[in-house]
Design an enzyme around this catalytic site. Structure first.
Site, PDB file in Angstrom:
ATOM      1  N   GLU A 166      36.534 108.713  34.152  1.00 23.32           N
ATOM      2  CA  GLU A 166      35.160 108.340  33.831  1.00 23.32           C
ATOM      3  C   GLU A 166      34.736 108.778  32.422  1.00 23.32           C
ATOM      4  O   GLU A 166      33.811 109.584  32.258  1.00 23.32           O
ATOM      5  CB  GLU A 166      34.185 108.906  34.876  1.00 23.32           C
ATOM      6  CG  GLU A 166      34.522 108.462  36.293  1.00 23.32           C
ATOM      7  CD  GLU A 166      33.419 108.796  37.305  1.00 23.32           C
ATOM      8  OE1 GLU A 166      32.423 109.432  36.929  1.00 23.32           O
ATOM      9  OE2 GLU A 166      33.573 108.403  38.476  1.00 23.32           O
ATOM     10  N   GLU A 353      38.613 106.754  43.286  1.00 27.08           N
ATOM     11  CA  GLU A 353      37.590 107.551  43.974  1.00 27.08           C
ATOM     12  C   GLU A 353      36.647 106.632  44.722  1.00 27.08           C
ATOM     13  O   GLU A 353      36.217 105.604  44.193  1.00 27.08           O
ATOM     14  CB  GLU A 353      36.709 108.340  42.983  1.00 27.08           C
ATOM     15  CG  GLU A 353      37.367 109.522  42.360  1.00 27.08           C
ATOM     16  CD  GLU A 353      36.420 110.299  41.439  1.00 27.08           C
ATOM     17  OE1 GLU A 353      35.190 110.234  41.626  1.00 27.08           O
ATOM     18  OE2 GLU A 353      36.941 110.958  40.520  1.00 27.08           O
TER      19      GLU A 353
HETATM   20  C1  FCB Z   1      32.435 111.004  40.116  1.00 25.85           C
HETATM   21  C2  FCB Z   1      33.307 112.120  39.572  1.00 25.85           C
HETATM   22  C3  FCB Z   1      33.814 113.069  40.607  1.00 25.85           C
HETATM   23  C4  FCB Z   1      32.768 113.362  41.661  1.00 25.85           C
HETATM   24  C5  FCB Z   1      32.174 112.084  42.201  1.00 25.85           C
HETATM   25  C6  FCB Z   1      31.154 112.291  43.291  1.00 25.85           C
HETATM   26  O1  FCB Z   1      31.587 110.557  39.116  1.00 25.85           O
HETATM   27  O2  FCB Z   1      34.426 111.573  38.917  1.00 25.85           O
HETATM   28  O3  FCB Z   1      34.262 114.222  39.952  1.00 25.85           O
HETATM   29  O4  FCB Z   1      31.833 114.215  41.161  1.00 25.85           O
HETATM   30  O5  FCB Z   1      31.588 111.366  41.157  1.00 25.85           O
END
Ligand code: FCB
Length: 450
Positions: A166, A353
């Site tokens: 990110e 994620e």
């Molecule tokens: C993302 C992050 C991760 C975590 C999630 C909930 O933005 O990459 O580290 O905090 O959100």
């Protein structure tokens, strides 16, 4: 009845990040990161929480690998703390830092779990922040040297590498808005941080190829659909600005070798100068795109502010908004994967994620019956399946997160884990939640129930 049976070689995984779980913030020669500095300052983090100990993963790593093994994941995504390897960011290497990750990789392989390693999950060395941080063009070289050190030690055994996690958040929350480390509020610096993270990415991919390592390399981006609130031209244009700022700003240079022209024009004076050859470096072919998916937004024109827009969360019927303020919308995961298929050449993709934060309190038997998380994950896996069935080149799915952890400026208030962690217990007792058992069965069947 639809059976959501996934391809045989589909990768099921779980994700974490070094700063959020490791603790041991100043042990074994580790240097300070910008998040160490930031979370030691007053009023930066909810309730004054710090990640000094976090889940104490640094001292419980074998137990955590045993949990992963019990879960039955094919792959585990974790990140490396740059200042644990290079305490000052460049120069002297701390062997104890490298040894820790070396042991982790070996344990994972012994448990038949493929490592996916993220090189930058935000915990940038403080010493390099003092030399200008990501807005300094030298950061691309610092990062590539750090990557080279890690590759030399681990690339003989690591299946998947992600350069950054990110980079949008690093740039715009860290340097643009200042709510995250290093706490700078400057749009011009944020845009430089974008470009230099991309340059660091491109140079690292180049180095990885030249060295001939066997693994695959990509980048993990937080991506979201942005839908115009109405069909009015000004709302459509506002949604497009948001889409360029969050998605196109990374996807276009990586996959098309150019920043979105509309964004460059909009940012005007603030857009950084750089040699045009940078874009050739940045658009090195990658092996996979990592996607962190949490929400979608509805965007409308607004008369004020830099971007001249308002946005609200998109919520699918029957779902709501989480404690994090994110609307639940599995339908938009299908839409996002289809968009990447259509507009970016359908690269091999992983969901790197996806997950949900809940209260997750223990019942009278000490169990955490997180049915909402199960429903959330089921709906998102089904949404991913739909895109897969329509031809999206999706290779795997990593749940965020293996365990409850330090959720950045929200501290310990938000629990995203499949495993509960007791932060009041000096031993940080881990208790698998109901979702852990559910996910384990799902992985075993390689199918999602309707
Ligand atoms: C993302 C992050 C991760 C975590 C999630 C909930 O933005 O990459 O580290 O905090 O959100």
């Amino acid at each position: 009845m639809t059976t959501y049976e996934f391809p045989q070689d589909f990768i099921w995984g779980a994700s974490t990040a070094a700063f959020q779980i490791e603790g041991a913030w100043d042990e074994d020669g580790k240097g300070e990161s910008i998040w160490d500095r930031f979370n030691h300052q007053p009023y930066r983090i909810l309730n004054g929480a710090t990640a000094d100990i976090a889940c104490d993963h640094y001292h419980h790593m074998p137990d955590d690998v045993a949990l992963l093994q019990a879960l039955g994941v094919n792959s585990y995504r974790f990140s490396i703390s740059w200042p644990r390897i290079l305490p000052l960011g460049t120069g002297a290497v701390e062997p104890r830092g490298l040894d820790f990750y070396d042991r982790l990789v070996d344990r994972l392989l012994a448990a038949d779990i493929l490592p996916m390693v993220t090189l930058n999950h935000w915990d940038f060395p403080q010493a390099l922040q003092e030399r200008g941080g990501w807005p300094n063009r030298d950061s691309a070289g610092w990062f590539t040297d750090y990557a080279a050190t890690v590759f030399e030690r681990l690339a003989d055994r690591v299946a998947y590498w992600a350069t950054h996690n990110e980079p949008f958040v690093v740039a715009f929350s860290g340097y643009g808005q200042g709510g995250f480390a290093p706490g700078v509020a400057s749009m011009p610096q944020a845009l430089k941080a974008v470009h230099h993270q991309l340059l660091a990415h491109g140079r690292t991919v180049e180095l990885f190829r030249q060295s001939g390592y066997a693994g695959q390399i990509g980048i993990a981006l937080n991506l979201a659909p942005f839908l115009p609130k109405t069909e009015r031209a000004e709302d459509i244009a506002a949604a497009k600005r948001m889409e360029m700022l969050m998605n196109g700003i990374f996807l276009d240079p990586v996959f098309k070798g150019a920043y979105p022209q509309g964004l460059v024009t909009w940012m005007g004076e603030m857009w950084p100068d750089y040699p045009t050859e940078d874009l050739t470096t940045i658009s090195q072919p990658i092996d996979f795109l990592g996607i962190n998916f949490y929400f979608a937004q509805i965007v409308s024109f607004a008369a004020h502010g830099l971007l001249k827009l308002n946005s609200e969360q998109y919520v699918d019927p029957g779902w709501g908004i989480t404690d994090k303020g994110w609307g639940v919308c599995p339908s938009q995961l299908t839409a996002l994967l289809n968009h990447l298929k259509q507009d970016y050449g359908n690269p091999p993709m992983f969901i790197t994620e996806n997950g949900i934060c809940l209260g997750d309190t223990k019942d009278e038997h000490g169990l955490i019956d997180d049915q909402v998380r199960i429903n959330y994950l089921r709906a998102h896996f089904q949404a991913a399946y739909r895109a897969l069935a329509q031809g999206a080149n999706l290779r795997g799915y990593y749940v965020w997160s293996l365990m409850d952890n330090f959720e950045w400026s929200d501290g310990y208030n938000q629990r995203f884990g499949l495993v509960h962690v007791d932060f009041d217990d000096p031993k940080r007792k881990r208790t698998p939640k109901a979702s852990f058992d559910w996910y384990r069965d799902l992985i075993e069947n390689n199918a999602v129930s309707p």
